[in-house]
Scaffold this motif. Structure first.
Motif, mmCIF file in Angstrom:
data_model
loop_
_atom_site.group_PDB
_atom_site.id
_atom_site.type_symbol
_atom_site.label_atom_id
_atom_site.label_comp_id
_atom_site.label_asym_id
_atom_site.label_seq_id
_atom_site.Cartn_x
_atom_site.Cartn_y
_atom_site.Cartn_z
ATOM 1 N N GLU A 195 -7.962 8.075 -2.850
ATOM 2 C CA GLU A 195 -8.445 6.786 -3.352
ATOM 3 C C GLU A 195 -8.095 6.597 -4.830
ATOM 4 O O GLU A 195 -7.800 5.481 -5.273
ATOM 5 N N ILE A 196 -8.106 7.685 -5.590
ATOM 6 C CA ILE A 196 -7.736 7.600 -7.011
ATOM 7 C C ILE A 196 -6.259 7.252 -7.149
ATOM 8 O O ILE A 196 -5.875 6.470 -8.032
ATOM 9 N N ALA A 197 -5.418 7.806 -6.282
ATOM 10 C CA ALA A 197 -3.990 7.463 -6.311
ATOM 11 C C ALA A 197 -3.792 5.977 -6.035
ATOM 12 O O ALA A 197 -2.979 5.302 -6.680
ATOM 13 N N LYS A 198 -4.561 5.448 -5.085
ATOM 14 C CA LYS A 198 -4.484 4.008 -4.799
ATOM 15 C C LYS A 198 -4.983 3.191 -5.979
ATOM 16 O O LYS A 198 -4.427 2.139 -6.309
ATOM 17 N N LEU A 199 -6.024 3.685 -6.621
ATOM 18 C CA LEU A 199 -6.583 2.989 -7.784
ATOM 19 C C LEU A 199 -5.563 2.915 -8.910
ATOM 20 O O LEU A 199 -5.435 1.878 -9.588
ATOM 21 N N ALA A 200 -4.814 3.997 -9.122
ATOM 22 C CA ALA A 200 -3.793 4.019 -10.179
ATOM 23 C C ALA A 200 -2.714 2.972 -9.914
ATOM 24 O O ALA A 200 -2.245 2.294 -10.828
ATOM 25 N N THR A 208 -7.443 1.489 -18.263
ATOM 26 C CA THR A 208 -8.899 1.607 -18.242
ATOM 27 C C THR A 208 -9.376 1.117 -16.882
ATOM 28 O O THR A 208 -9.175 -0.049 -16.528
ATOM 29 N N TRP A 209 -9.978 2.006 -16.108
ATOM 30 C CA TRP A 209 -10.423 1.682 -14.756
ATOM 31 C C TRP A 209 -11.868 1.221 -14.792
ATOM 32 O O TRP A 209 -12.734 1.885 -15.365
ATOM 33 N N THR A 210 -12.133 0.087 -14.167
ATOM 34 C CA THR A 210 -13.436 -0.559 -14.263
ATOM 35 C C THR A 210 -14.260 -0.391 -12.988
ATOM 36 O O THR A 210 -13.749 0.034 -11.946
ATOM 37 N N LYS A 211 -15.500 -0.778 -13.097
ATOM 38 C CA LYS A 211 -16.408 -0.799 -11.948
ATOM 39 C C LYS A 211 -15.847 -1.677 -10.829
ATOM 40 O O LYS A 211 -15.885 -1.315 -9.659
ATOM 41 N N ASN A 212 -15.303 -2.825 -11.191
ATOM 42 C CA ASN A 212 -14.738 -3.721 -10.180
ATOM 43 C C ASN A 212 -13.534 -3.092 -9.482
ATOM 44 O O ASN A 212 -13.330 -3.288 -8.281
ATOM 45 N N ASP A 213 -12.736 -2.321 -10.233
ATOM 46 C CA ASP A 213 -11.605 -1.624 -9.628
ATOM 47 C C ASP A 213 -12.080 -0.669 -8.541
ATOM 48 O O ASP A 213 -11.506 -0.607 -7.447
ATOM 49 N N VAL A 214 -13.111 0.075 -8.858
ATOM 50 C CA VAL A 214 -13.650 1.050 -7.899
ATOM 51 C C VAL A 214 -14.138 0.337 -6.644
ATOM 52 O O VAL A 214 -13.861 0.753 -5.511
ATOM 53 N N GLU A 215 -14.861 -0.755 -6.832
ATOM 54 C CA GLU A 215 -15.408 -1.479 -5.691
ATOM 55 C C GLU A 215 -14.301 -2.076 -4.824
ATOM 56 O O GLU A 215 -14.450 -2.218 -3.612
ATOM 57 N N GLU A 216 -13.170 -2.416 -5.432
ATOM 58 C CA GLU A 216 -12.048 -2.974 -4.679
ATOM 59 C C GLU A 216 -11.291 -1.903 -3.894
ATOM 60 O O GLU A 216 -10.831 -2.147 -2.783
ATOM 61 N N ILE A 217 -11.172 -0.714 -4.455
ATOM 62 C CA ILE A 217 -10.243 0.279 -3.914
ATOM 63 C C ILE A 217 -10.891 1.327 -3.017
ATOM 64 O O ILE A 217 -10.292 1.781 -2.053
ATOM 65 N N PHE A 218 -12.128 1.715 -3.292
ATOM 66 C CA PHE A 218 -12.698 2.891 -2.648
ATOM 67 C C PHE A 218 -13.248 2.587 -1.252
ATOM 68 O O PHE A 218 -14.198 3.205 -0.800
#
Length: 346
Positions: A195-200, A208-218
């Motif tokens: 999931e972190i690879a997808k987030l990148a 800078t990875w945000t709360k919204n990024d996490v909610e979108e990707i994880f």
């Protein structure tokens, strides 16, 4: 010698000669580290050698010790180095039979005299620390125990993963990840890394990875759909809670794991309220419950919308429901009724 999994993986990846023993044993329940380390060992051993010329032998099942000894002691023809991968789990667990003890002693004898040109790499879920074999590996070789990371201790690991992409997490972004994983004792590192690879990729040049990024990707984390339900419950949002339960019912999700997540959240909130009543401040509660500051701050607001009595009543009702389900009782409809009673009034 002993070494931590993170350190061993890092040094192997660097590829620098460490002067280590040529017998390495990597063991433990965390397959993430064992598989990562095993993947880089061939490149470490055969640095600069064409893959076609590498002499690698794998023993995975029913290892013949005479064959193992012969492979270890046969000089490699092409590159002057050989690698033996031992993955046969039956080799490492002590059993009380005399024949098994003799086998372990013979294995210890073989691994105690490995020629310099050969590297033996052992990977196993368990190693019996009481055996002569383990004691010899620790004294003459290199042993590395791969321990699971508790979900609440995941912060440094997450920071390290972000740094590999020259990125950083906003504080609340890490908080959301830890909140997703709160019901899980051991962090699913392999899945998290994916999931972190997808987030990148999703964030691109933004570092800078945000709360919204996490909610979108994880979304792939199995805890996320359950988290959405418990989060809407904790926010005292009846309509959203019922909607999410309807989605799970439509998907055919077994209700018992859903109930387990809801009960975990209710107990967590009750513990929070009890500690607050005892005079703990937010920082103290976070320490006692092993919560990220973001999660503790959020829960403080959520708990204001409930009383301990209503939470306890909901817990008892869900517990009784679980018992009845095993006897053929109603499931989602009854859980919805419990949520209406809990969340129906502000």
């Amino acid at each position: 010698m002993e070494i931590k999994a993170e350190e061993l993986l890092y040094k192997l990846q660097q590829g620098e000669e460490q002067g280590w023993p040529n017998v390495m044993a990597v063991y433990g329940e965390e397959d993430y580290y064992r598989s990562k380390i095993a993947a880089v060992v061939p490149e470490y051993v055969f640095k600069g050698v064409d893959p076609a010329d590498r002499d690698i032998t794998v023993f995975e099942k029913d290892t013949d010790l005479r064959q193992l000894a012969a492979v270890i002691n046969t000089y490699p023809f092409f590159c002057g180095k050989s690698l033996v991968l031992l993955k046969d789990d039956k080799n490492w667990t002590r059993q009380e039979s005399e024949s098994k003890k003799q086998q372990l002693d013979k294995l210890a004898e073989i691994l105690g005299d490995v020629p310099d040109y050969c590297t033996v790499f052992i990977s196993a879920p368990k190693l019996d620390k009481r055996t002569k074999l383990f004691k010899q590996l620790k004294k003459q070789g290199l042993v590395c125990e791969c321990l699971s990371i508790k979900s609440y201790e995941l912060g440094p690991w997450l920071e390290e993963q972000a740094s590999k992409y020259d990125a950083r997490w906003e504080r609340d972004a890490i908080g959301v990840v830890l909140e997703y994983l709160a019901p899980v004792e051991k962090a699913p590192l392999q899945l998290l890394q994916q999931e972190i690879a997808k987030l990148a990729v999703y964030a691109g040049e933004r570092k800078t990875w945000t709360k919204n990024d996490v909610e979108e990707i994880f979304a792939a984390l199995p805890e996320v759909s359950g988290f959405a339900i418990t989060n809407s419950l904790a926010d005292h949002d009846l309509a959203e809670t019922l909607l999410l339960l309807a989605v799970e019912r439509k998907k055919g999700t077994n209700i018992l794991p859903v109930c387990a997540l809801i009960m975990f959240k209710l107990r967590q909130m009750l513990q929070f309220m009890e500690l607050r009543r005892q005079g703990y401040d937010q920082k103290g509660i976070a320490a006692e419950l092993k919560l990220h500051p973001y999660v503790a701050r959020k829960m403080q607001g959520q708990c204001r919308q409930f009383t301990e009595e209503t939470l306890q009543q909901a817990l008892l009702a869900i517990s009784a429901m679980n018992t009845d389900i095993r006897k053929g009782g109603r499931d989602y409809a009854r859980l919805e009724e419990i949520m209406v009673l809990l969340l129906g009034n502000k």
